[in-house]
Design an enzyme around this catalytic site. Structure first.
Site, mmCIF file in Angstrom:
data_model
loop_
_atom_site.group_PDB
_atom_site.id
_atom_site.type_symbol
_atom_site.label_atom_id
_atom_site.label_comp_id
_atom_site.label_asym_id
_atom_site.label_seq_id
_atom_site.Cartn_x
_atom_site.Cartn_y
_atom_site.Cartn_z
ATOM 1 N N ARG B 96 0.825 -1.218 0.000
ATOM 2 C CA ARG B 96 0.000 0.000 0.000
ATOM 3 C C ARG B 96 0.858 1.267 0.000
ATOM 4 O O ARG B 96 0.552 2.243 -0.671
ATOM 5 C CB ARG B 96 -0.950 -0.039 1.212
ATOM 6 N N LYS B 133 2.127 25.425 -4.980
ATOM 7 C CA LYS B 133 0.937 24.807 -4.371
ATOM 8 C C LYS B 133 1.101 23.288 -4.340
ATOM 9 O O LYS B 133 0.365 22.543 -4.986
ATOM 10 C CB LYS B 133 -0.307 25.216 -5.150
ATOM 11 N N LYS B 165 4.497 40.988 -5.562
ATOM 12 C CA LYS B 165 3.041 40.976 -5.710
ATOM 13 C C LYS B 165 2.449 42.302 -5.236
ATOM 14 O O LYS B 165 3.166 43.203 -4.787
ATOM 15 C CB LYS B 165 2.454 39.816 -4.907
ATOM 16 N N GLU B 195 4.244 40.484 -10.541
ATOM 17 C CA GLU B 195 2.870 40.089 -10.867
ATOM 18 C C GLU B 195 2.063 41.355 -11.126
ATOM 19 O O GLU B 195 2.013 42.240 -10.277
ATOM 20 C CB GLU B 195 2.300 39.300 -9.675
ATOM 21 N N ASP B 216 -1.628 38.358 -14.208
ATOM 22 C CA ASP B 216 -2.447 37.615 -13.275
ATOM 23 C C ASP B 216 -3.924 37.721 -13.616
ATOM 24 O O ASP B 216 -4.495 38.822 -13.594
ATOM 25 C CB ASP B 216 -2.197 38.142 -11.854
#
Lengths: 282, 282, 282, 282, 282, 282
Positions: B96, B133, B165, B195, B216
């Site tokens: 597993r 992410k 940003k 950005e 963005d």
């Protein structure tokens, strides 16, 4: 519950912020403070808020964190779930790690809520349970997320519950011999579960005294027959590719448990973001 | 590359098999041997085979593992990717955990292959890149899976590349001031990325000398205009909700890079399973 | 099974030999080789040989280790259980750590063998089981030692089996309400066990459908009555101060399980020592 | 002192409560609070209270812990040593781990107190000391427990003190050569101790200038002769199977130190339990 | 930033104080309190004060620590940089570990300040940067110390920036082919740097579009020619044995960056000591 | 000896190569093989070769490593100390980490060799010893490097040897009281050392029976007087700022030990580099 979670948090901070956040350090002075909010950018069930809190505190114990929702709560798009105040550099350093925990765990909770709702609507008291198909290192967290969404847990490891599969049966010579060996070896507090693939095996499993019978990849028609054969002598568990769309076909009367691996291995991340209310430096 | 991976393997084995596999220990003698194969149960791009090999060897160094495919290879449904021979109890104990690594990493590789193919078809030489992410603790593994599928990596941490940003711009007072501070602070080997959310900011970014400009959440029409404004003075990166279905709309001429968070945060697991060829005990 | 054991081995070697063995390094040249044997200095059941092997190999992978007995085997005083050949300094550096594992684990196995023998002599098929009163960090190892001696394991953690005690009953308002809440929350694969202290509670436990009833600190006479009340509707477990000397008084017909905390928390170490056959240096 | 202890606490909590306490979570609401007390259920010397406090705080930093005794204090049966207030689920989750530390460490402290008392009664100022026969991972804790009971520590590792045994003497060619090599190699702050088995070796040890002479497995009569030979030229240490019952036979005038491995390897656990004063939920 | 630092602190405390401070425990009662001050015993730039604070708190969370200087500040001989109040035994247990961090990190900061000053005096805006020649385990800390002294960081790992050396060029067949392969593989946010050893290679590097050109072990005269060739088409970096004494010879107009391995691998420790104001016990 | 070293190796590889070596991965195919050699670029005493070997094997167990010198050996400029064959990417990934260990440890060994030589030339049999001023995490390695260079170790921790300083004397009320308390508390195998700053304290130390007397920051003239006072009643240790240039002034007759913190805290790194013999790819 914390030691394993803290290990994951440290691994995550090391990989994302082990060298600091050079952009934020370049631009914000070290005593610049802000208020951050984490917002839901879609409707979701939130889970992982306590973990997120620990992330901020691990980066900087002087940050103040206030949870605006409870783990397991439905949150509407646009609503905030966490507010943190403190050093701007600290908040930005923690941002991605906190969100990475929240987006995955809330994704699992949100999918679990949908399955729990489907189970509720089936009207037969069936439980949806997870599997051991979890992210390595994350089992306890992911199983807690499943519960927070309203589903239930299956066994957590190979060590405290017996699940006899095809190979075990073949090696033992027969299903009943496999059950017998397991009962002789396993702790008396372990239930014996048998995975079966035919009605003949269902009969043998009932005769062997198995406490749980898992019907593996059976059609609804076969399940119907199996339920009749078992006749409440064991817990009936359905396994194999049940999706939300087909859930009602499997949640038949007499079915106690439906296991869904996708709860943990394929729940899409939900969308959350962090906004910063920051003062201009003079 | 190994230390972090070994930590994850140990966490995973501890949570799944810290107490052993009581079912298999009950039924198989300790000297019973088998041959296991891990099979693709759908068409997929495999990744994680070296990790899976380490899982088997960590459980039992006497197991022999043979990889039947290369990481990054297309594998058709039904084909085997790994064969392991040795103690049956060891093979079942590792099963597993090995699968849990493979199903997630191959899921990422498989989704990346589809995006890479979409990029190839766009005909403009655009790169699809991942984001930060990622699953906490898994960043290096997941980024390697992305590459194996044919996509590319964005920055790996907050520490070696600058990404300015909205909040940084606000705090610095202007975009050009933010870039200036970053260039004064960051290593000379770090590129400066900004950005931007409007064409006005695009202009400022170009003037500031930013090496990469991230558009963005712009519409294709806005992107078209931005590309013209930038006019090859910087790398053009598109970010925000680009999906496979809408990919062609964004892969416009002049766009160098499209970042897709879903590569790592929402790739569904692919389906793999382990079969065991085991001798009956006498 | 290995990750946790390896952590303990590393902790042990660090505390005993982190700075090396200055006596042996002073006297033996680094290429001086010897053959070491670990001998039983009393009759015992040996357990921990695989751990001891890993200790030697962790100190020096070039040492050759040969196990002369199987874990769980009866060994008579004077017999060797392990032979190791290699650098004399390495052998002496590993000696105490290897012995410290063996003497504790074999102590548990030896005591467990005596209880298992007592159970066998009782003629009623009763199982002797351990408890969670284990040495922090050593649970899996100690539980394996218990099994190797012929006894059985009780639950391994708070997480996979339900054991309802006095406080839970008081909080729930009644025993049956406590069982009901547990069954509604716990995984379907978890058995429900209830600890009872009176015959009235025995009756309630039977009515609640508990799968295991633990008779806590009851006298043999009370146990006799309880067994009759339960009448095979649940597994009967005896707990509380049962010693080898009083074992026969408690191993009454109808008693399925007797739990003995002393198996792990108070087993005296057995006596083993290492001898060295070493050549004189020229 | 804390890092190693914290590692043990984390290992222990992970193995006992990594998945939470499903019984308590089923029955108590998460905001239910209680007051727990840890009580001595026999007369004992308590040790490990600071460790127990850290266990509760590691499970839940919001628990309030108050120590009701000092480490090393005699506690009578029925008296409380620790009180903790907070979430009922947290208290029950920490219970067994806290007790597992306390029962072992207090067992060592209690046995050490009895040996210390025997030493005091011998009237010759003899010290009882421990050995390196400790539980792997626990050395610093167990040695502190020994001191808290009134005994003393022997060397803590192979790395800071020289102890020459039979094999070293054989390899060096003579006892005096072994001492010479050790003195030439070891730090100047390390004392040289020699283990001897005959009066002839005692003489050689004195002549070699050894600072400590360990009389290994000698009878009281032999010890008497050895003490006379040494005549205060070195510290006299007795080793080998001295028990409480035979202690007085060995604590002869001129004997400075008696080492007792059983202090750490065979001290039986003492009996402590946790009681909970909990309010009924409305 | 903390997880790695905490690991080093724990390693350090374990090796220095894992068994406590037996001298201080022998002499001070456990409730004896003192005030400690850490003083500069030479003029220095201090760095590591936050780490030192964590050392004291890790030993004993009840110690109060007050920082009397900021990391990166010039401190004159005799001035205090940190004051700690609390248990005398705790202060003395933490002393050496806290000083060991401070003396190394402040040594790096102090040497960096001297190089930064030399760079300032050169009048050409040249940056002095560190290398990857850092103490294993200490990279983030040492790089922060370099910055605090006024120098800058080069790349932090092999993973986020490209540096093409002789072997890469040979393997690729040509410098331009090596650059081409690197650009095709590396993240778009990675700059491409090439190490060159001749003016011919300088020309090739410029043509290949390398963003940074490292002139390896070139004489000032060669550097002068290389700068002219590059003509601002790339960042010019000087590497190889530049010392404080020869710094001005290399800090020529057009040189952007000078890398100095000695900043981290050969900075001598600075001299700091801890004094204790302690009350006599009554 | 290995567990701690392995932790440092893993920390180092993680920080340098956790994401791989993107330059080498871009340019070399994964099956490209080379032969690497590590060369001394100055005359040095090498130490850390076994550690370097483990670094290569940790990166890639299939690399073959051959040590060309022994730890502690004098190596002339230009000579090779280690040869490694295997995957080019693996060799380049391990290069910097292996060198970072070797350059520091060989630096310590090389400086120690010079002090050992100075001691030899003094003709009085004086020992040069290290201190506890080591790099956090590196104590055992650095102390081994000191020995390999021909110097000796002082105590390794606060836990096994007594060193009474000014604060202890003040707290105890007198030097003799401090010695008395230490002797009553410390293990019998611990020597008692006292740091003294005046001839009066020397006298008190002799009277107290201290086994080692450390003359702190005394001038050669004072040392001469102190040696006469001690008159072989204790080991005489000199401490405080002794440098190679002034060594002969302090290595007076009667001085047994001179401790030098700079051996570990300020040894400059020596210069080693890795060359690669690599085949061109076809």
């Amino acid at each position: 519950m914390h030691p394993r979670t803290d290990t994951l948090i440290d691994l995550a901070l090391e990989e994302d912020a082990g060298l600091g956040d050079i952009t934020s350090q370049a631009i914000f002075s070290s005593d610049h403070v802000s208020t951050a909010q984490i917002l839901a950018r879609e409707d979701l069930v939130v889970f992982g808020l306590e973990v997120a809190r620990r992330v901020f505190l691990r980066v900087d114990p002087s940050v103040t964190v206030c949870l605006l929702a409870d783990d397991g709560e439905n949150v509407n798009k646009g609503n905030a779930v966490l507010r943190a105040e403190g050093s701007t550099v600290s908040l930005l350093t923690a941002e991605r790690t906190a969100l990475n925990f929240l987006q995955r765990l809330s994704g699992i909770a949100s999918l679990s809520r949908r399955f729990a709702e489907a189970a509720r609507q089936s009207g037969h008291g069936v439980r949806v349970v997870d599997t051991r198909k979890t992210t390595p290192g994350w089992r306890a967290l992911e199983k807690a997320a499943v519960r927070s969404g309203g589903c239930f847990n299956h066994r957590s490891s190979l060590g405290e519950h017996v699940l006899i599969k095809e190979n075990h049966i073949a090696a033992a010579g027969s299903l009943s011999e496999a059950v017998k060996r397991a009962r002789a070896f396993a702790p008396h507090c372990a239930k014996i579960e048998v995975e079966v693939e035919s009605l003949q095996e269902v009969r043998q499993a009932v005769e062997s005294g198995a406490e749980i019978i898992m019907l593996d990849n059976m059609s609804p028609a076969q399940i119907h027959q199996a339920v009749a054969l078992i006749d409440q002598a064991a817990i009936v568990e359905i396994s194999g590719g049940v999706r939300l769309e087909t859930f009602a076909d499997y949640a038949l009367p007499g079915v106690d448990v439906i296991s869904v691996g996708a709860l943990t291995h394929s729940a899409p991340a939900v969308d959350l973001s962090m906004t910063l209310a920051t003062e201009l430096e003079n």
